[in-house]
Design an enzyme around this catalytic site. Structure first.
Site, short mmCIF file in Angstrom:
data_model
loop_
_atom_site.label_atom_id
_atom_site.label_comp_id
_atom_site.label_asym_id
_atom_site.label_seq_id
_atom_site.Cartn_x
_atom_site.Cartn_y
_atom_site.Cartn_z
N LYS A 1 0.84 -1.20 0.00
CA LYS A 1 0.00 0.00 0.00
C LYS A 1 0.87 1.25 0.00
CE LYS A 1 -2.04 2.51 3.23
NZ LYS A 1 -2.02 3.80 2.55
N GLU B 1 10.39 1.57 10.04
CA GLU B 1 11.27 2.71 9.76
C GLU B 1 10.47 3.97 10.04
OE1 GLU B 1 14.36 2.40 9.00
OE2 GLU B 1 14.40 0.26 8.56
N CYS C 1 13.28 11.81 5.79
CA CYS C 1 13.45 11.41 7.19
C CYS C 1 14.89 11.58 7.64
CB CYS C 1 13.01 9.96 7.37
SG CYS C 1 13.85 8.86 6.23
N GLU D 1 9.41 16.25 15.42
CA GLU D 1 9.68 16.16 13.98
C GLU D 1 8.75 17.09 13.21
OE1 GLU D 1 8.51 12.60 11.79
OE2 GLU D 1 10.45 12.61 10.78
P1 NAD Z 1 2.15 7.96 8.13
O1 NAD Z 1 2.59 7.12 9.25
O2 NAD Z 1 1.01 8.88 8.31
O3 NAD Z 1 1.76 7.07 6.87
C1 NAD Z 1 2.66 6.13 6.32
C2 NAD Z 1 1.86 5.02 5.67
O4 NAD Z 1 1.16 4.31 6.69
C3 NAD Z 1 0.80 5.51 4.68
O5 NAD Z 1 0.72 4.59 3.62
C4 NAD Z 1 -0.46 5.47 5.52
O6 NAD Z 1 -1.64 5.35 4.78
C5 NAD Z 1 -0.20 4.24 6.37
N1 NAD Z 1 -0.98 4.18 7.61
C6 NAD Z 1 -1.46 5.21 8.36
N2 NAD Z 1 -2.17 4.72 9.40
C7 NAD Z 1 -2.12 3.38 9.33
C8 NAD Z 1 -2.65 2.33 10.10
N3 NAD Z 1 -3.42 2.56 11.16
N4 NAD Z 1 -2.38 1.06 9.75
C9 NAD Z 1 -1.61 0.79 8.68
N5 NAD Z 1 -1.10 1.75 7.88
C10 NAD Z 1 -1.35 3.02 8.20
O7 NAD Z 1 3.44 8.74 7.65
P2 NAD Z 1 3.55 9.82 6.47
O8 NAD Z 1 2.99 11.11 6.95
O9 NAD Z 1 3.06 9.24 5.20
O10 NAD Z 1 5.14 9.95 6.33
C11 NAD Z 1 5.91 10.81 7.08
C12 NAD Z 1 6.63 10.08 8.17
O11 NAD Z 1 7.39 9.00 7.64
C13 NAD Z 1 7.62 10.94 8.90
O12 NAD Z 1 7.51 10.72 10.28
C14 NAD Z 1 8.97 10.45 8.40
O13 NAD Z 1 10.06 10.65 9.27
C15 NAD Z 1 8.71 9.02 8.20
N6 NAD Z 1 9.67 8.42 7.28
C16 NAD Z 1 10.61 7.57 7.79
C17 NAD Z 1 11.56 7.02 6.94
C18 NAD Z 1 12.60 6.07 7.47
O14 NAD Z 1 13.27 5.43 6.67
N7 NAD Z 1 12.77 5.94 8.76
C19 NAD Z 1 11.54 7.34 5.58
C20 NAD Z 1 10.57 8.22 5.11
C21 NAD Z 1 9.63 8.75 5.97
#
Ligand code: NAD
Length: 480
Positions: A174, A249, A283, A384
Site C-alpha cells: 500500500k 522505519e 526522514c 519532527e
Molecule cells: P504515516 O505514518 O502517516 O503514513 C505512512 C503510511 O502508513 C501511509 O501509507 C499510511 O496510509 C499508512 N498508515 C497510516 N495509518 C495506518 C494504520 N493505522 N495502519 C496501517 N497503515 C497506516 O506517515 P507519512 O505522513 O506518510 O510519512 C511521514 C513520516 O514518515 C515521517 O515521520 C517520516 O520521518 C517518516 N519516514 C521515515 C523514513 C525512514 O526510513 N525511517 C523514511 C521516510 C519517511
C-alpha cells in the site's frame, strides 16, 4: 481526471465498496484524480491472489526471479521521464529531483535486489567432535505486507517490494494515499516484465481503513512499514499478539554537527542540501544544526545567504530548488511550528512564510526557514517537523554537543563534519543513531544496513538485512 485502481492478481480493479478519495496536485491545490479507499474485502481479495501465487513463485529459480526484477528496473529506466513527471505532479517535488533521484533509485532497488538474491546463501556449521552438521535455511515467509509514506513515494515503495519478492514472497503493498500515482503505474510495468499474477498486489487507500486491514489480517505474516512513529506504535500494538515479523522505519529529528575543523565550503554546500532537499521532507534531513561556537557567526551569515538564494517555485520549472509541500494539511503543520517558535521567543532568521506563486496561488509553497534556538529542549528541537525548517545553535565542547544530539526521543541518522579522526571515532561510537554520515550526507550504498533506533524504529533494511527480514530462518541439525 485520473482514476487510480487497485492492482490485484494482475488485473486493475475498482474498490469493492466503490469508496474513493480525492487526489490533489500540491503545485496548484487542485483535485486531479480519484484513488480507491480499499476495505477489508479488497485486502482479502489481494491476500487470496497472493496466497495462490506463492507456491509457484517461491519455487521459481533465483535466475528467473532475478531476470524479472532486472526487467522491471530496465522498464522503469526506459520510462524515466513519464514516471518523473507523475511523481513530481503527485508529490510537489521538483521534476529534476524526481528524475535524478526518485525514479533512478526505484529502478536501482529492483536491479540491486535482483542481483543480490543470486548471491544470498545459507550457512552451514560443522559441529566438530559430535559428528553433526547444521545447515540454516532461509525460506520465504509467504504473504507479506509493505506500507510506505508520501515523501519518496516510488523510491520507498520499491525499497520494500523488491527484496520481498526477490526472496520469494508474495506481497500486498500500500502506498501513501497522498501520493498513489507512481505505485499505480508500477502495476503495468510488472505486467510488461512478466511478473506472474498475484506476486505483487498493490492496494490503495487510507491508513485507518486499507492500512489497518493489512496489519490486522491474520495470515499476512510480516509487515515492512515506513512512516510516522505514531503509526508505528499502532502497528506494533496490532501485530504483537499475532507475532508478526515487523520492520519499522519511523520518524527522525537528526542532528547535523559541525566542527570548526571541517572542510567549510563542502560542509556549507551539503548542509543546504541536507536541510532542504525535497522541501525538507526526507526522514534523514539534518533538522537540528549544531555549530561549534568559534565559527557560529560566520556559518550563520553564509548559510542564510545561501538559503535565501534558494528558489521556491513550481515543481516543473527546471530552476526550482524548493517545490510544493505535499499537502495542505502538511503545510499547516509546518506553519504551526513557525508560530510555536514565535510564541516561544525564538529568532526566525530567514523564511517562515507561505509563498504565493504566480498562476499557482493555491499551491502549498513555503519558504526555506532557519530558526535560531536557545536550547535543545525547545519543541522545535524535540518534535519532527518534516518540512523546510531547520534550527541552528552553537556549542562549545564535544561532550556538550553529544549530549544534545542524543537528548531526543528519535535515533535515525546523524551528520558529522570534522577532519579529526579521533573526534570522528569518539562521536560516531557515542551518537545514538542507526545511520551516521561523516563529511557527507545521503551517500547511499544499498548493501549497507539502514534503519533507526529509539523512536525511529526497529529492524534494518538494505542488502542482506532485507533478505533476512523477508525470510524465516530454519536450522537443520544432522547427526551422521
Ligand atoms: P504515516 O505514518 O502517516 O503514513 C505512512 C503510511 O502508513 C501511509 O501509507 C499510511 O496510509 C499508512 N498508515 C497510516 N495509518 C495506518 C494504520 N493505522 N495502519 C496501517 N497503515 C497506516 O506517515 P507519512 O505522513 O506518510 O510519512 C511521514 C513520516 O514518515 C515521517 O515521520 C517520516 O520521518 C517518516 N519516514 C521515515 C523514513 C525512514 O526510513 N525511517 C523514511 C521516510 C519517511
Amino acid at each position: 481526471m485520473l482514476t487510480i485502481k487497485n492492482f490485484i492478481n494482475g488485473e486493475f480493479e475498482n474498490p469493492i465498496s466503490n469508496d474513493w478519495i480525492d487526489n490533489y496536485c500540491p503545485a496548484n491545490g487542485e483535485i486531479y484524480g480519484q484513488t480507491p479507499n480499499s476495505s477489508k474485502a479488497d485486502i482479502e481479495q489481494a491476500y487470496q491472489a497472493a496466497k495462490k501465487a506463492f507456491p509457484n513463485w517461491s519455487q521459481t529459480t533465483l535466475e528467473e526471479r532475478s531476470k524479472i526484477l532486472i526487467r522491471i528496473s530496465e522498464l522503469l529506466e526506459a520510462n524515466l521521464q513519464y514516471f518523473a513527471e507523475a511523481e513530481s505532479k503527485d508529490n510537489g517535488k521538483p521534476i529534476h529531483l524526481a528524475k535524478s533521484v526518485d525514479i533512478p533509485r526505484a529502478a536501482s532497488n529492483f536491479r540491486f535486489f535482483g542481483n543480490a538474491i543470486t548471491q544470498f546463501s545459507s550457512e552451514s556449521h560443522e559441529t566438530v567432535g559430535k559428528d553433526a552438521l547444521n545447515f540454516t535455511l532461509r525460506q520465504p515467509i509467504g504473504v507479506v505486507g509493505c506500507i510506505s509514506p508520501w515523501n519518496l513515494p516510488l523510491y520507498l515503495f520499491t525499497w520494500k517490494i523488491a527484496p520481498a519478492i526477490a526472496a520469494g514472497n508474495c506481497v500486498i503493498a500500500k502506498p501513501s494515499e497522498i501520493t498513489p500515482v507512481t505505485a499505480f503505474l508500477l502495476g503495468d510495468i510488472c505486467l510488461q516484465a512478466g511478473l506472474p499474477n498475484g506476486v505483487l498486489n498493490i492496494v490503495h487507500g487510507l491508513g485507518n481503513s486499507t492500512g489497518q486491514a493489512i496489519i490486522e489480517h491474520p495470515d499476512i505474516k510480516a509487515i515492512s512499514f515506513t512512516g510516522g512513529t505514531k503509526t508505528g506504535v499502532n502497528i506494533a500494538r496490532v501485530a504483537a499478539p499475532m507475532f508478526k515479523k515487523l520492520s519499522l522505519e519511523l520518524g527522525g529529528k537528526n542532528p547535523n554537527i559541525i566542527f570548526a575543523d571541517c572542510d567549510y565550503d563542502d560542509m556549507l554546500e551539503t548542509t543546504v542540501r541536507s536541510s532542504f532537499a525535497n522541501q525538507g521532507q526526507i526522514c534523514l534531513c539534518g533538522s537540528r544544526i549544531f555549530i561549534e561556537a568559534s565559527i557560529y557567526d560566520t556559518f550563520k551569515n553564509d548559510f542564510v545567504k545561501k538559503v535565501k538564494a534558494l528558489k521556491v517555485g513550481h515543481p516543473s520549472n527546471s530552476k526550482t530548488d524548493i517545490g510544493a509541500l505535499v499537502s495542505k494539511g502538511h503545510l499547516e503543520k509546518v506553519k504551526s511550528y513557525v508560530n510555536i517558535a514565535e510564541n516561544e521567543g525564538e529568532r526566525i532568521i530567514c523564511g517562515g512564510k507561505t509563498v504565493s506563486i504566480e498562476d499557482y496561488k493555491n499551491g502549498y509553497y513555503f519558504e526555506p526557514t532557519v530558526i535560531e534556538v536557545p536550547n535543545n529542549e525547545c519543541r522545535l528541537n524535540q518534535e519532527e517537523i518534516f518540512g523546510p525548517v531547520v534550527t541552528i545553535m552553537p556549542f562549545n565542547t564535544e561532550e556538550e554537543v553529544l549530549q544534545m544530539a542524543n537528548d531526543v526521543k528519535y535515533g535515525l541518522s546523524a551528520t558529522l563534519w570534522t577532519n579529526s579522526l579521533k573526534r570522528t571515532m569518539h562521536m560516531t561510537t557515542n551518537i545514538q543513531a542507526g545511520i551516521i554520515w561523516v563529511n557527507t550526507w545521503m551517500l547511499r550504498d544499498l548493501r549497507t544496513p539502514f534503519g533507526g533506533i529509539k523512536a525511529s524504529g526497529i529492524g534494518r533494511e538494505g542488502g542482506f538485512e532485507a533478505f533476512r527480514f523477508f525470510t524465516e530462518t530454519k536450522n537443520v541439525c544432522i547427526k551422521y
